[in-house]
Every structure is written in structure tokens, then in C-alpha cells.
Write an enzyme that holds these catalytic residues in place. Structure first.
Site, mmCIF file in Angstrom:
data_model
loop_
_atom_site.group_PDB
_atom_site.id
_atom_site.type_symbol
_atom_site.label_atom_id
_atom_site.label_comp_id
_atom_site.label_asym_id
_atom_site.label_seq_id
_atom_site.Cartn_x
_atom_site.Cartn_y
_atom_site.Cartn_z
ATOM 1 N N LEU A 1 -0.755 -10.111 1.027
ATOM 2 C CA LEU A 1 -0.332 -11.173 1.460
ATOM 3 C C LEU A 1 -0.998 -12.379 1.771
ATOM 4 O O LEU A 1 -0.877 -13.590 1.535
ATOM 5 C CB LEU A 1 0.924 -11.010 2.533
ATOM 6 C CG LEU A 1 1.699 -12.176 3.000
ATOM 7 C CD1 LEU A 1 2.706 -12.470 1.618
ATOM 8 C CD2 LEU A 1 2.800 -11.567 4.146
ATOM 9 N N TYR B 1 2.693 3.937 12.530
ATOM 10 C CA TYR B 1 2.700 2.732 11.639
ATOM 11 C C TYR B 1 4.014 1.840 12.005
ATOM 12 O O TYR B 1 3.945 0.760 12.841
ATOM 13 C CB TYR B 1 2.405 2.782 10.251
ATOM 14 C CG TYR B 1 2.636 1.615 9.535
ATOM 15 C CD1 TYR B 1 1.664 0.456 9.662
ATOM 16 C CD2 TYR B 1 3.576 0.999 8.505
ATOM 17 C CE1 TYR B 1 1.775 -0.930 9.091
ATOM 18 C CE2 TYR B 1 3.872 0.059 8.121
ATOM 19 C CZ TYR B 1 3.050 -1.000 8.241
ATOM 20 O OH TYR B 1 3.194 -2.367 7.590
HETATM 21 N N1 LIG Z 1 1.589 -3.683 2.103
HETATM 22 C C1 LIG Z 1 2.959 -3.430 2.326
HETATM 23 O O1 LIG Z 1 3.551 -2.497 1.564
HETATM 24 C C2 LIG Z 1 3.669 -4.158 3.410
HETATM 25 C C3 LIG Z 1 5.000 -3.715 3.605
HETATM 26 C C4 LIG Z 1 5.965 -4.483 4.450
HETATM 27 C C5 LIG Z 1 5.066 -5.154 5.297
HETATM 28 N N2 LIG Z 1 3.949 -5.242 5.464
HETATM 29 C C6 LIG Z 1 3.332 -5.967 6.460
HETATM 30 O O2 LIG Z 1 2.960 -7.351 5.778
HETATM 31 C C7 LIG Z 1 1.870 -7.827 6.525
HETATM 32 C C8 LIG Z 1 0.541 -8.145 5.598
HETATM 33 O O3 LIG Z 1 0.505 -6.723 4.581
HETATM 34 P P1 LIG Z 1 -0.768 -6.599 3.720
HETATM 35 O O4 LIG Z 1 -0.180 -5.673 2.749
HETATM 36 O O5 LIG Z 1 -1.433 -7.857 3.005
HETATM 37 O O6 LIG Z 1 -1.987 -5.846 4.459
HETATM 38 P P2 LIG Z 1 -3.572 -5.810 4.043
HETATM 39 O O7 LIG Z 1 -3.601 -5.926 2.445
HETATM 40 O O8 LIG Z 1 -3.841 -4.384 4.573
HETATM 41 O O9 LIG Z 1 -4.224 -6.758 4.992
HETATM 42 C C9 LIG Z 1 -4.190 -6.732 6.481
HETATM 43 C C10 LIG Z 1 -5.094 -7.712 6.814
HETATM 44 O O10 LIG Z 1 -5.244 -7.637 8.284
HETATM 45 C C11 LIG Z 1 -6.718 -7.829 8.579
HETATM 46 N N3 LIG Z 1 -6.999 -7.116 9.866
HETATM 47 C C12 LIG Z 1 -6.927 -5.665 10.027
HETATM 48 N N4 LIG Z 1 -7.225 -5.562 11.483
HETATM 49 C C13 LIG Z 1 -7.426 -6.875 11.910
HETATM 50 C C14 LIG Z 1 -7.991 -7.428 13.193
HETATM 51 N N5 LIG Z 1 -8.191 -6.387 14.196
HETATM 52 N N6 LIG Z 1 -8.158 -8.526 13.332
HETATM 53 C C15 LIG Z 1 -7.820 -9.678 12.336
HETATM 54 N N7 LIG Z 1 -7.668 -9.165 11.115
HETATM 55 C C16 LIG Z 1 -7.468 -7.731 10.907
HETATM 56 C C17 LIG Z 1 -7.445 -6.989 7.362
HETATM 57 O O11 LIG Z 1 -8.711 -7.850 7.415
HETATM 58 P P3 LIG Z 1 -9.864 -6.517 6.821
HETATM 59 O O12 LIG Z 1 -9.535 -6.340 5.489
HETATM 60 O O13 LIG Z 1 -11.062 -7.359 7.227
HETATM 61 O O14 LIG Z 1 -9.764 -5.481 7.706
HETATM 62 C C18 LIG Z 1 -6.623 -7.631 6.244
HETATM 63 O O15 LIG Z 1 -6.867 -9.081 6.203
HETATM 64 C C19 LIG Z 1 1.425 -6.739 7.642
HETATM 65 O O16 LIG Z 1 1.918 -7.126 8.747
HETATM 66 C C20 LIG Z 1 1.959 -5.644 7.341
HETATM 67 O O17 LIG Z 1 2.333 -4.757 8.154
HETATM 68 C C21 LIG Z 1 3.176 -4.959 4.368
#
Ligand SMILES: NC(=O)c1ccc[n+]([C@@H]2O[C@H](COP(=O)([O-])OP(=O)(O)OC[C@H]3O[C@@H](n4cnc5c(N)ncnc54)[C@H](OP(=O)(O)O)[C@@H]3O)[C@@H](O)[C@H]2O)c1
Length: 281
Positions: A17, A130
Site C-alpha cells: 500500500l 496478527y
Molecule cells: N496485505 C493485506 O492483505 C492487508 C489486509 C488488510 C490490512 N492490511 C494492513 O494494511 C497496511 C499495509 O499493508 P501492506 O500489505 O502494504 O504491508 P506490507 O506490504 O507487508 O508492508 C509493510 C511495510 O511496513 C514496514 N515495516 C515493517 N516493520 C516496520 C518497522 N518496525 N518500522 C517501520 N516500518 C516497518 C515494511 O518495511 P520493510 O519491508 O522494510 O520491513 C513495509 O514497508 C498494514 O497496516 C496492514 O496491516 C493489509
């Protein structure tokens, strides 16, 4: 304050995202993007405060999370450190600099035991680490800063980052077996559609919890079948596995958006087709 003057910090800018949001804000002069090459570690309060004190964001979008459900089960402390304490730190910093905070949460905050889509007034009772850590993050946001919006979404896929849709297409094209978790029903949501909504929310005067998934829902297997059908692939191998604790029925009802009529999310099949056929950027 108009969009042109707003300073936006996207935490988790390298994620599925985050990348879509960065791309969007990089292609507009309406907002000033504050994200640096190195993401600030959100689990470190002094670094979060220091970044905010230097850059003074007007809006913080918290997309940073540990999203690997299996990894969270195996490393609960790490899950709570990022998803709960990280959310707390951003809420503390948002309050300190008077920024609007948009926290992205998940359908995994629900048990999945219902048989109807879940709205913002249904009680969250997560089963997985989670889901529990994301709900803990929501609670910190709600209690620590008034100017917040909690956006729950589900089954995100998007450009510029390896994601479920791309993986399915790669495996099918390579003739390899597509192995799926048996994680029930939810709503596949395009990160572009979610980014559209988040952009809308930046300038909106609304606060509180919003569900923002693409409309409609399916099983993971139906999702894969739709991906392959849109891509015109009929010959593939599929296996469904029950691996770890996950909700079983968590489609989100975007009830707040329906009631207020302030925004309409697209249908999941429409958004998926646009993504696969590259009708969207
Ligand atoms: N993916 C889904 O299906 C889904 C569904 C519903 C809601 N969400 C929510 O939507 C949001 C975005 O999800 P996404 O799929 O884009 O997640 P993602 O692709 O897994 O990306 C997560 C991001 O968080 C960063 N991150 C992890 N630990 C961190 C830390 N300690 N400090 C700073 N940055 C950190 C990661 O950086 P690194 O890669 O460098 O670790 C990455 O840039 C999240 O809040 C997730 O819970 C996701």
C-alpha cells in the site's frame, strides 16, 4: 489548510500500500511527501518523535506493519512490537505535532465466526496474533489521539510489490501448483482503490473507524479462479492447505460509507480486472 500545504508522512512506504501512496503523492503537487529513503523504525518512539519534530507532518498514514500472519504466530513479541507499539508511537507523535493520523487496520480483528459481512459496529474479537496486535494498535490510536481515522481493509494486492495476484499468475504460467491457505471468505481489495479512499480521507473532516474493502466477497479459491479467468488461463494446478489460525468469514461491510454516502468503493471483480489488464496505473 488546503492540500497544497499539507505535509504527509507515509510510514511503511516500501510496502504494498505504501508504494502506491508514494507513487500517487510523487505525481501530484497537491501534497508534500515527507518519506525518506530509509523508513523510520516505528517501534522506536524517540526516532518517531525526532522525525516528527524535524518534519512536522500534517498527516501521518500508518501503513507500516508486520503482515505475515504465520510469522506473527511464531513471533508474537515482534508482532506486538511493530503492530501495537509502533501504532502507539505514531499516535503519540501525531498528538504531539497535532497531525491527522490514518491507521490502516485489518479484517483480521474479527473472529470470522459470523455468517454476514462485518460492519464498524460489530465487536472485534481476533483469533490470530496478527489480528490481536492490529486491534491493540487500534486501541492505542483511539485512546492516544483525537484526530484519527482507522481504516480496516482486507486481502490487499497492488503494483510495485510482490503480491498474491502476481504470485498466482507467476505460478500458473510456470505450470507450478498454486498452494492456498484455507482462510475462508473475505474481499480482495486493490491497493489503488484503497489509496483512492485514503487520499479522500486526508482532506475529509470525518473521524473514527471506517471499513474500506472492495465491495463483494469470495473464498480464496474463488479469488484465484477469478484471477486466472481474467488472465485467460484455464490450465492450472491448485491445492488448498489449512496451515495456521485465521479468521474464516471476515468480509467487511463498508457500512459507514453506505450510511454517510460520502464514498463508494468499487466491486472486487471490477478492481481486479482493472489491475490485471493494467487499465489502472
Ligand atoms: N496485505 C493485506 O492483505 C492487508 C489486509 C488488510 C490490512 N492490511 C494492513 O494494511 C497496511 C499495509 O499493508 P501492506 O500489505 O502494504 O504491508 P506490507 O506490504 O507487508 O508492508 C509493510 C511495510 O511496513 C514496514 N515495516 C515493517 N516493520 C516496520 C518497522 N518496525 N518500522 C517501520 N516500518 C516497518 C515494511 O518495511 P520493510 O519491508 O522494510 O520491513 C513495509 O514497508 C498494514 O497496516 C496492514 O496491516 C493489509
Amino acid at each position: 489548510m488546503s492540500g497544497a500545504n499539507k505535509r504527509v508522512w507515509i510510514a511503511g512506504a516500501s510496502g504494498t500500500l505504501g508504494k502506491v501512496l508514494v507513487n500517487r503523492f510523487n505525481h501530484t503537487t497537491d501534497y508534500k511527501l515527507l518519506t525518506s529513503d530509509l523508513d523510520v523504525p516505528i517501534d522506536n518512539l524517540s526516532e518517531v518523535n525526532r522525525f516528527c519534530d524535524i518534519s512536522h507532518p500534517d498527516v501521518i498514514i500508518n501503513c507500516a506493519a508486520l503482515t505475515d500472519v504465520k510469522l506473527c504466530e511464531e513471533n508474537p513479541e515482534e508482532a506486538y512490537r511493530v503492530n501495537a507499539i509502533g501504532a502507539r508511537n505514531l499516535a503519540v507523535a501525531a498528538k504531539r505535532v497535532s497531525a491527522r493520523l490514518i491507521y490502516i487496520s485489518s479484517d483480521d480483528v474479527f473472529t470470522g465466526k459470523n455468517r454476514t459481512p462485518l460492519n464498524e459496529f460489530d465487536k472485534p474479537e481476533p483469533l490470530s496474533v496478527y489480528g490481536k496486535s492490529k486491534l491493540a494498535g487500534e486501541h492505542f490510536v483511539e485512546t492516544l489521539t483525537d484526530k484519527h481515522v482507522i481504516v480496516r481493509s482486507s486481502w490487499l494486492y497492488g503494483h510495485g510489490h510482490r503480491n498474491f495476484v502476481d504470485r498466482v499468475l507467476e505460478l500458473a504460467k510456470a505450470g507450478e501448483t498454486i498452494v492456498l491457505p484455507d482462510d475462508g471468505y473475505s474481499s480482495p481489495t486493490s491497493s489503488i482503490a484503497l489509496a483512492d479512499f485514503i487520499s479522500y480521507m486526508i482532506d475529509s473532516k470525518s473521524y473514527g473507524v471506517y471499513h474500506a474493502s472492495c465491495e463483494g466477497y469470495c473464498t480464496r479459491e474463488e479469488y484465484v479462479q477469478e484471477i486466472l479467468s481474467i488472465a485467460g488461463i484455464s490450465d492450472y494446478k491448485l491445492r488448498v492447505e489449512d496451515e495456521y489460525v485465521r479468521p474464516t468469514f471476515t468480509p467487511l461491510d463498508n457500512m459507514m460509507l453506505h450510511i454517510t454516502k460520502e464514498y463508494q468503493m468499487p466491486e472486487w471483480k471490477e478492481a481486479l480486472r482493472a489491475y490485471i489488464t493494467k487499465e489502472c496505473i
